[in-house]
Design a protein around this motif. Structure first.
Motif, PDB file in Angstrom:
ATOM      1  N   VAL A 367      19.311  16.742 -53.339  1.00 53.11           N
ATOM      2  CA  VAL A 367      19.320  18.147 -53.732  1.00 53.11           C
ATOM      3  C   VAL A 367      20.414  18.432 -54.751  1.00 53.11           C
ATOM      4  N   GLU A 368      21.570  17.813 -54.566  1.00 52.58           N
ATOM      5  CA  GLU A 368      22.740  18.142 -55.388  1.00 52.58           C
ATOM      6  C   GLU A 368      22.882  17.322 -56.657  1.00 52.58           C
ATOM      7  N   THR A 369      22.089  16.264 -56.799  1.00 58.62           N
ATOM      8  CA  THR A 369      22.325  15.327 -57.894  1.00 58.62           C
ATOM      9  C   THR A 369      22.053  15.947 -59.260  1.00 58.62           C
ATOM     10  N   ALA A 370      22.778  15.456 -60.261  1.00 52.10           N
ATOM     11  CA  ALA A 370      22.483  15.791 -61.657  1.00 52.10           C
ATOM     12  C   ALA A 370      21.689  14.662 -62.297  1.00 52.10           C
ATOM     13  N   GLN A 371      21.463  13.589 -61.535  1.00 48.79           N
ATOM     14  CA  GLN A 371      20.733  12.431 -62.043  1.00 48.79           C
ATOM     15  C   GLN A 371      19.230  12.633 -61.871  1.00 48.79           C
ATOM     16  N   CYS A 372      18.470  11.644 -62.278  1.00 50.46           N
ATOM     17  CA  CYS A 372      17.010  11.662 -62.156  1.00 50.46           C
ATOM     18  C   CYS A 372      16.603  11.734 -60.688  1.00 50.46           C
ATOM     19  N   ARG A 373      15.820  12.748 -60.327  1.00 45.34           N
ATOM     20  CA  ARG A 373      15.375  12.898 -58.923  1.00 45.34           C
ATOM     21  C   ARG A 373      14.533  11.698 -58.483  1.00 45.34           C
ATOM     22  N   ARG A 374      13.628  11.257 -59.361  1.00 39.43           N
ATOM     23  CA  ARG A 374      12.734  10.160 -59.006  1.00 39.43           C
ATOM     24  C   ARG A 374      13.528   8.884 -58.720  1.00 39.43           C
ATOM     25  N   THR A 402      30.426  19.471 -63.115  1.00 37.40           N
ATOM     26  CA  THR A 402      31.808  19.881 -63.355  1.00 37.40           C
ATOM     27  C   THR A 402      32.677  19.532 -62.156  1.00 37.40           C
ATOM     28  N   ASP A 403      33.933  19.167 -62.442  1.00 35.81           N
ATOM     29  CA  ASP A 403      34.901  18.895 -61.376  1.00 35.81           C
ATOM     30  C   ASP A 403      35.396  20.232 -60.827  1.00 35.81           C
ATOM     31  N   ALA A 404      34.973  20.532 -59.600  1.00 32.53           N
ATOM     32  CA  ALA A 404      35.325  21.817 -58.988  1.00 32.53           C
ATOM     33  C   ALA A 404      36.315  21.640 -57.843  1.00 32.53           C
ATOM     34  N   THR A 405      37.062  20.548 -57.875  1.00 30.59           N
ATOM     35  CA  THR A 405      37.954  20.237 -56.754  1.00 30.59           C
ATOM     36  C   THR A 405      38.971  21.349 -56.516  1.00 30.59           C
ATOM     37  N   GLN A 406      39.608  21.846 -57.584  1.00 28.67           N
ATOM     38  CA  GLN A 406      40.660  22.853 -57.401  1.00 28.67           C
ATOM     39  C   GLN A 406      40.087  24.151 -56.833  1.00 28.67           C
ATOM     40  N   LEU A 407      38.936  24.570 -57.348  1.00 31.73           N
ATOM     41  CA  LEU A 407      38.324  25.797 -56.846  1.00 31.73           C
ATOM     42  C   LEU A 407      37.835  25.608 -55.407  1.00 31.73           C
ATOM     43  N   ILE A 464      29.813  26.462 -55.282  1.00 27.25           N
ATOM     44  CA  ILE A 464      30.707  25.554 -54.558  1.00 27.25           C
ATOM     45  C   ILE A 464      30.504  25.694 -53.050  1.00 27.25           C
ATOM     46  N   ALA A 465      30.376  26.927 -52.583  1.00 27.81           N
ATOM     47  CA  ALA A 465      30.136  27.137 -51.147  1.00 27.81           C
ATOM     48  C   ALA A 465      28.828  26.487 -50.724  1.00 27.81           C
ATOM     49  N   ARG A 466      27.799  26.608 -51.561  1.00 24.27           N
ATOM     50  CA  ARG A 466      26.502  25.996 -51.246  1.00 24.27           C
ATOM     51  C   ARG A 466      26.633  24.467 -51.188  1.00 24.27           C
ATOM     52  N   ALA A 467      27.350  23.909 -52.163  1.00 20.22           N
ATOM     53  CA  ALA A 467      27.530  22.458 -52.197  1.00 20.22           C
ATOM     54  C   ALA A 467      28.328  21.968 -50.993  1.00 20.22           C
ATOM     55  N   LEU A 468      29.393  22.687 -50.643  1.00 22.13           N
ATOM     56  CA  LEU A 468      30.220  22.278 -49.505  1.00 22.13           C
ATOM     57  C   LEU A 468      29.444  22.380 -48.184  1.00 22.13           C
ATOM     58  N   GLN A 469      28.551  23.375 -48.087  1.00 24.76           N
ATOM     59  CA  GLN A 469      27.741  23.486 -46.869  1.00 24.76           C
ATOM     60  C   GLN A 469      26.688  22.389 -46.810  1.00 24.76           C
ATOM     61  N   ALA A 470      26.085  22.048 -47.962  1.00 28.09           N
ATOM     62  CA  ALA A 470      25.101  20.963 -47.988  1.00 28.09           C
ATOM     63  C   ALA A 470      25.741  19.657 -47.526  1.00 28.09           C
ATOM     64  N   ARG A 471      27.020  19.445 -47.903  1.00 24.27           N
ATOM     65  CA  ARG A 471      27.714  18.199 -47.557  1.00 24.27           C
ATOM     66  C   ARG A 471      28.350  18.244 -46.166  1.00 24.27           C
ATOM     67  N   GLY A 472      28.368  19.430 -45.554  1.00 20.86           N
ATOM     68  CA  GLY A 472      28.986  19.536 -44.231  1.00 20.86           C
ATOM     69  C   GLY A 472      30.477  19.781 -44.257  1.00 20.86           C
ATOM     70  N   GLU A 495      42.656  14.387 -51.333  1.00 21.44           N
ATOM     71  CA  GLU A 495      42.216  12.997 -51.129  1.00 21.44           C
ATOM     72  C   GLU A 495      40.725  12.818 -51.431  1.00 21.44           C
ATOM     73  N   ALA A 496      40.000  13.891 -51.685  1.00 22.27           N
ATOM     74  CA  ALA A 496      38.572  13.806 -52.003  1.00 22.27           C
ATOM     75  C   ALA A 496      38.248  14.819 -53.090  1.00 22.27           C
ATOM     76  N   ALA A 497      37.415  14.405 -54.041  1.00 18.73           N
ATOM     77  CA  ALA A 497      37.040  15.279 -55.159  1.00 18.73           C
ATOM     78  C   ALA A 497      35.736  16.010 -54.846  1.00 18.73           C
ATOM     79  N   VAL A 498      35.530  17.115 -55.524  1.00 17.54           N
ATOM     80  CA  VAL A 498      34.287  17.881 -55.375  1.00 17.54           C
ATOM     81  C   VAL A 498      33.708  18.122 -56.761  1.00 17.54           C
ATOM     82  N   GLU A 499      32.519  17.582 -56.991  1.00 18.82           N
ATOM     83  CA  GLU A 499      31.807  17.834 -58.236  1.00 18.82           C
ATOM     84  C   GLU A 499      30.558  18.629 -57.911  1.00 18.82           C
ATOM     85  N   VAL A 500      30.221  19.599 -58.755  1.00 22.80           N
ATOM     86  CA  VAL A 500      29.011  20.396 -58.526  1.00 22.80           C
ATOM     87  C   VAL A 500      28.177  20.414 -59.798  1.00 22.80           C
TER      88      VAL A 500
END
Length: 592
Positions: A367-374, A402-407, A464-472, A495-500
């Motif tokens: 769901v979250e990928t920016a890569q090819c779904r297939r 985008t790197d959204a780690t700080q936000l 970001i909230a949606r992404a963090l909830q998808a990842r748990g 210690e962990a990055a967040v990209e969205v």
């Protein structure tokens, strides 16, 4: 080295089905069956799995026994087999002529006999099979035999004694969805040797995949209906949602009907029959709908929420475009879908919880990928696809990351400092410095996180909230707030990055949409052939696709055969159908 079918198999293929050649691995599977070797075949939906047992059934002495999970699926396949001149019958609780069917079996008058696993595992059925030759056991939807499969059916687990009672009869297990763990389990459960595995690949290149955040569900679904005039399925997560969406979408003029287990059985059967016979109807359903439908001309499948797993998603989207024509699969998801799914993990048996969590994480990745779904889908099933496919949303309209780690750290910090009990709306106000009575009464305007998010950053908070909830990393509380979960503390510590993913503007997305059909709608001959098919189907009480697929009509419209012999060379026109329908379609062609 792959097996080659004998020449008489090609003759039977053309005479029975009207096909000039096998597709994909069909020939290798048929060759193994004709040689009496047991096989597990993984073939994508629409690749012609049923042909791999139906063709041997007409060539071998005896009856092929097909174990299938749903009565509706059996009756659908029975209809198609009979239209091709195959002597077939079902033995189910819905049949009133069971004695006649058993007599026909004993007399050697059946090529195919379809049964459910509940009946197949009984001693009385084993006794029946002892009274006449059996040529083959075909176990359809074989992933149901495995506890690791996404659709486990305990009665499939009881088939082994039946199979072992006929040691000289080959076994053919068939499924479209089985990862490596599930494949190994199927082979062991059904007593098939490891070298009997044939994997055709999972790619469905005619399906265009798209996955989007859900922002206005009815509007988004209405747009999908407008873009795709052919038959479609919308999967909704609950019965109530099915009813609501069917009513709302049906008000726009398109015929839209509901399907779920809570409907009166007669209404459910009527709605299903209407959908199967239709060339433009939409069914809104729970995932219970679809496995029993062998309708090849479904032009789109839309998910109004997340499926249970990538395996489930693959199978459900695979109900689109089984005729090989272009089709669309769209998933509309929300953070609350993942929140509910992670809550349900607590109800899963201990020994299955880890694997179910892995499945949910894999779905979040898709769901979250920016890569090819297939590519993500195919890699999940152990394949090594190209990096891009050119027929999914991310390939057609590349998205940014985008790197959204700080936000993300600011958001998680606000969740923690406000006591892990408030929803996103309250947290957004705190972070952007919007004071109100609720905030001042609780002293949240005095917190270090008050006002630390700029106006430029604020629009990203929902993503970001949606992404963090998808990842748990964020989990819902009992009263609708948000609390830290998963790796939230690692993110807070740096210690962990967040990209969205940053999606393209909606205007650009909408501008690139295009319908799924390639039918020559402006060709009057093609439309006349479709009308002829519609009339014949109505007269015989069968869906139009049982007469001929659209692809066959397209070939007729292009080649314009003038004789029965010429029409017999059209792909999809077997000898039985040529005799039954040839003159009617020739008459239409002559008029044009």
């Amino acid at each position: 080295m792959l097996d080659t079918a004998p020449p008489e198999a090609l003759t039977a293929l053309h005479d029975t089905f009207g096909f000039p050649a096998f597709r994909g691995v069909q020939e290798h599977v048929v060759a193994r069956v004709l040689e009496g070797r047991s096989t597990l075949t993984i073939m994508p939906t629409g690749a012609g799995k049923s042909l791999t047992y139906q063709l041997p059934a007409v060539m071998l002495r005896g009856t092929c026994v097909v174990v299938s999970p749903l009565i509706a699926l059996m009756h659908d396949q029975l209809r198609s087999a009979t239209a091709n001149g195959i002597r077939a019958a079902t033995l189910t609780s819905a049949d009133t002529d069971r004695m006649a069917t058993m007599d026909a079996f004993r007399a050697g008058e059946l090529d195919l006999l379809y049964v459910a696993p509940e009946r197949a595992s009984q001693q009385h059925f084993r006794d029946l099979l002892s009274s006449a030759p059996v040529s083959l056991f075909a176990i359809d939807e074989a992933h149901c035999v495995s506890e690791w499969g996404h659709d486990f059916r305990p009665d499939y687990r009881l088939l082994r004694p039946l199979l072992d009672a006929f040691p000289d009869v080959p076994r053919l297990a068939l499924t479209a969805t089985a990862d490596q763990h599930t494949r190994a389990d199927i082979l062991a459960q059904l007593g098939i040797a490891d070298d009997g595995l044939i994997v055709a690949g999972f790619d469905r290149p005619n399906i265009r995949y798209a996955i989007r955040p859900r922002d206005s569900l009815q509007r988004q679904l209405k747009a999908i209906l407008d873009e795709n005039p052919g038959p479609g399925i919308i999967y909704a997560p609950t019965r109530a949602k099915v009813e609501q969406l069917a009513e709302a979408l049906g008000a726009s003029g398109r015929r839209v009907l509901p399907y779920h287990a809570g409907l009166d059985p007669a209404i459910r059967a009527r709605n299903q029959a209407a959908f199967v016979a239709s060339e433009d109807m939409v069914m809104v359903a729970t995932v219970a709908f679809g496995m029993g439908i062998d309708k090849p001309d479904v032009r789109f499948v839309a998910h109004a929420g997340i499926p249970k797993s990538i395996e489930g998603y693959y199978q459900e989207t695979g109900r689109a475009g089984r005729d090989g024509d272009p089709a669309v699969a769209v998933m509309l998801w929300g953070a609350e879908d993942f929140a509910r799914a992670r809550q349900r993990l607590a109800e899963v048996e201990d020994h299955r919880r880890a694997s179910e969590r892995q499945r949910l994480d894999a779905l979040a990745g898709l769901v979250e990928t920016a890569q090819c779904r297939r590519a993500i889908l195919l890699r999940h099933f152990g394949e090594h696809p190209p990096e891009t496919c050119g027929n999914c949303d991310n390939c057609l309209e590349p998205v940014g990351v985008t790197d959204a780690t700080q936000l993300a750290r600011k958001l998680l910090s606000a969740v923690y400092r406000t006591g892990q009990s408030f929803g996103l709306g309250h947290l957004e106000k705190v972070l952007t410095g919007q004071g109100d009575d609720r905030i001042t009464q609780r002293g949240h305007d005095q917190l270090s996180v008050f006002g630390i998010v700029t106006a430029q950053e604020a629009p990203m908070l929902k993503s970001i909230a949606r992404a963090l909830q998808a990842r748990g990393s964020l989990v819902p509380t009992e009263h609708g707030g948000l609390a830290l979960g998963g790796n939230a503390r690692e993110i807070l510590k740096g210690e962990a990055a967040v990209e969205v993913v940053v999606a393209p503007p909606r205007e650009r997305r909408r501008g690139k949409q295009r319908g799924a059909t390639l039918n020559p709608v402006d060709d009057p001959l093609f439309q006349a052939l479709r009308e002829c098919r519609r009339e014949l189907a109505h007269e015989q009480g069968v869906p139009p696709y049982v007469i001929f697929h659209d692809a066959t009509l397209r070939d007729m419209a292009a080649a314009r055969p003038g004789t029965l012999e010429e029409m017999g060379r059209t792909s999809g026109v077997g000898s039985r159908k040529l005799d039954a329908y040839g003159e009617a379609f020739l008459a239409v062609i002559r008029r044009h």
